[in-house]
Motif scaffolding. Structure first.
Motif, short mmCIF file in Angstrom:
data_model
loop_
_atom_site.label_atom_id
_atom_site.label_comp_id
_atom_site.label_asym_id
_atom_site.label_seq_id
_atom_site.Cartn_x
_atom_site.Cartn_y
_atom_site.Cartn_z
N SER A 173 2.83 -12.33 -2.49
CA SER A 173 1.98 -11.21 -2.88
C SER A 173 2.74 -9.91 -2.65
O SER A 173 3.73 -9.86 -1.90
N TRP A 174 2.23 -8.82 -3.26
CA TRP A 174 2.88 -7.53 -3.04
C TRP A 174 2.82 -7.13 -1.58
O TRP A 174 3.77 -6.54 -1.05
N ALA A 175 1.72 -7.45 -0.91
CA ALA A 175 1.60 -7.12 0.52
C ALA A 175 2.67 -7.85 1.33
O ALA A 175 3.27 -7.27 2.25
N GLU A 176 2.91 -9.12 1.00
CA GLU A 176 3.93 -9.90 1.71
C GLU A 176 5.32 -9.35 1.43
O GLU A 176 6.18 -9.29 2.33
N LEU A 177 5.58 -8.95 0.18
CA LEU A 177 6.87 -8.38 -0.18
C LEU A 177 7.11 -7.06 0.56
O LEU A 177 8.21 -6.80 1.06
N ILE A 178 6.08 -6.25 0.66
CA ILE A 178 6.19 -4.99 1.38
C ILE A 178 6.45 -5.23 2.87
O ILE A 178 7.22 -4.51 3.50
N ILE A 211 14.52 -2.57 -0.21
CA ILE A 211 13.78 -2.84 -1.45
C ILE A 211 14.65 -3.61 -2.43
O ILE A 211 14.19 -4.58 -3.06
N LYS A 212 15.90 -3.22 -2.55
CA LYS A 212 16.82 -3.91 -3.45
C LYS A 212 16.99 -5.37 -3.06
O LYS A 212 16.96 -6.27 -3.91
N GLU A 213 17.18 -5.64 -1.75
CA GLU A 213 17.40 -7.01 -1.28
C GLU A 213 16.16 -7.88 -1.51
O GLU A 213 16.27 -9.02 -1.98
N VAL A 214 15.00 -7.36 -1.15
CA VAL A 214 13.76 -8.13 -1.30
C VAL A 214 13.50 -8.41 -2.78
O VAL A 214 13.11 -9.53 -3.16
N ALA A 215 13.73 -7.42 -3.64
CA ALA A 215 13.52 -7.61 -5.08
C ALA A 215 14.46 -8.67 -5.63
O ALA A 215 14.06 -9.56 -6.38
N ASN A 240 12.32 -1.65 -9.41
CA ASN A 240 11.56 -0.43 -9.64
C ASN A 240 10.07 -0.61 -9.36
O ASN A 240 9.41 0.27 -8.79
N GLU A 241 9.56 -1.79 -9.75
CA GLU A 241 8.13 -2.04 -9.50
C GLU A 241 7.86 -2.17 -8.01
O GLU A 241 6.85 -1.65 -7.51
N LEU A 242 8.76 -2.87 -7.29
CA LEU A 242 8.58 -2.98 -5.84
C LEU A 242 8.68 -1.61 -5.19
O LEU A 242 7.93 -1.30 -4.26
N TYR A 243 9.59 -0.78 -5.67
CA TYR A 243 9.73 0.58 -5.14
C TYR A 243 8.41 1.35 -5.29
O TYR A 243 7.94 1.98 -4.34
N ASP A 244 7.84 1.26 -6.49
CA ASP A 244 6.57 1.97 -6.74
C ASP A 244 5.46 1.44 -5.85
O ASP A 244 4.69 2.22 -5.26
N ARG A 245 5.38 0.11 -5.72
CA ARG A 245 4.32 -0.50 -4.90
C ARG A 245 4.52 -0.11 -3.43
O ARG A 245 3.55 0.16 -2.71
N TYR A 246 5.78 -0.10 -2.98
CA TYR A 246 6.06 0.21 -1.59
C TYR A 246 5.64 1.63 -1.24
O TYR A 246 5.05 1.89 -0.19
N HIS A 247 5.93 2.57 -2.11
CA HIS A 247 5.61 3.96 -1.83
C HIS A 247 4.16 4.32 -2.11
O HIS A 247 3.73 5.43 -1.83
N GLN A 248 3.42 3.36 -2.65
CA GLN A 248 1.98 3.56 -2.85
C GLN A 248 1.16 2.94 -1.73
O GLN A 248 -0.04 3.11 -1.67
N LYS A 249 1.87 2.25 -0.84
CA LYS A 249 1.15 1.50 0.21
C LYS A 249 0.33 2.40 1.12
O LYS A 249 0.63 3.56 1.31
#
Length: 284
Positions: free
Chosen positions: A241-246, A263-267, A275-284
């Motif tokens: 899930s996005w929460a787990e990735l964050i 972020i790069k490594e996890v993606a 880029n999507e993980l970056y956006d999700r991370y900074h929206q947390k």
């Protein structure tokens, strides 16, 4: 935006010169020439590098540049280059900047519009990778891991899930303990390779499962510097899930990685858009 021409005619510049990781015959003709022609050689350990330079017939002035003096010494070296000096930066062995403080000097040169010229050459992790038998594309290089078990575990959790070959360095006196830490995260039948003394007379590759390689080094005391390679995870697992990735990103950040790198490594390890993980991370 900044544009650099490495071969412009400016007198002052920085050369990043790789040195052999063991076998002195691996010094390139170009690397030897640059070392002979440079005004100064910035060396991680002047005693270790002095032995190498003596053997290849280079007698230029050396300046110490290591992790304990890099922040103070970098501006001094930049000042010399601004006055027209040519400096060759070398590591104790292999590629400068890889697992040494050379990036600090590179950053200062870029900031001051001093050309940075990289030379190709030996690298322990790349040398081990091509002989490992594991898929070389993609791979993730971690350098030296933290020494404590709790600090190592987030990295091993990343490696365990990664669909890429994972690579890190380890010292002989810590190897068995680190392998034992790995075994608490990985399945015991996960394949690894321990490569030691690369390009030297006692070069050796120990291939097997984590449990097999650990047992081997409990019987045979580890000697020499090691490159450890972990096979990719070939199991098809459910998408996190996005929460787990964050959470994974936060674990890496807590252990010293920059947010961008984490972020790069996890993606990459989870085959998702950076880029999507970056956006999700900074929206947390």
């Amino acid at each position: 935006m900044q544009r650099q021409s490495s071969y412009a005619q400016e007198a002052g510049k920085l050369y990043l010169v790789p040195t052999p990781i063991g076998n002195l015959d691996d010094i390139t003709i170009r690397a030897k020439r640059i070392l002979q022609e440079a005004d100064y050689i910035a060396a991680e350990d002047t005693r270790t590098s002095g032995i190498l330079l003596e053997k290849i017939g280079v007698h230029n002035r050396m300046l110490s540049f290591h992790k304990y003096n890099s922040k103070e010494r970098a501006p001094e070296l930049v000042s010399l280059m601004q006055k027209g000096a040519v400096i060759a930066e070398i590591s104790d062995a292999g590629m400068p900047v890889i697992s040494d403080p050379g990036y600090i000097l590179v950053q200062e040169c870029i900031k001051n519009n001093i050309p940075v010229v990289p030379l190709p050459g030996p690298s322990a992790f790349a040398t081990a990778l091509i002989a490992s038998g594991f898929d070389a594309q993609p791979f993730t290089y971690y350098g030296f891991l933290p020494r404590k078990k709790g600090e190592q575990q987030p990295f091993f959790e990343q490696m365990n899930k990664a669909h890429a070959t994972s690579i890190f360095y380890e010292a002989p006196h810590r190897l068995v303990k680190t392998l034992a830490n790995m075994a608490t995260i990985f399945d015991s039948d996960r394949k690894i390779v321990a490569a030691r003394e690369l390009t030297k007379i006692h070069e050796e590759f120990i291939r097997g499962t984590i449990s097999e390689v650990t047992a081997y080094f409990k019987e045979q005391a580890p000697r020499g510097e090691f490159v450890i390679l972990v096979s990719p995870n070939t199991q098809q697992s459910e998408q996190l899930s996005w929460a787990e990735l964050i959470d994974l990103v936060n674990e890496l950040v807590a252990n010293g990685e920059s947010k961008k790198t984490a972020i790069k490594e996890v993606a990459q390890n989870n085959h998702i858009s950076k880029n999507e993980l970056y956006d999700r991370y900074h929206q947390k």
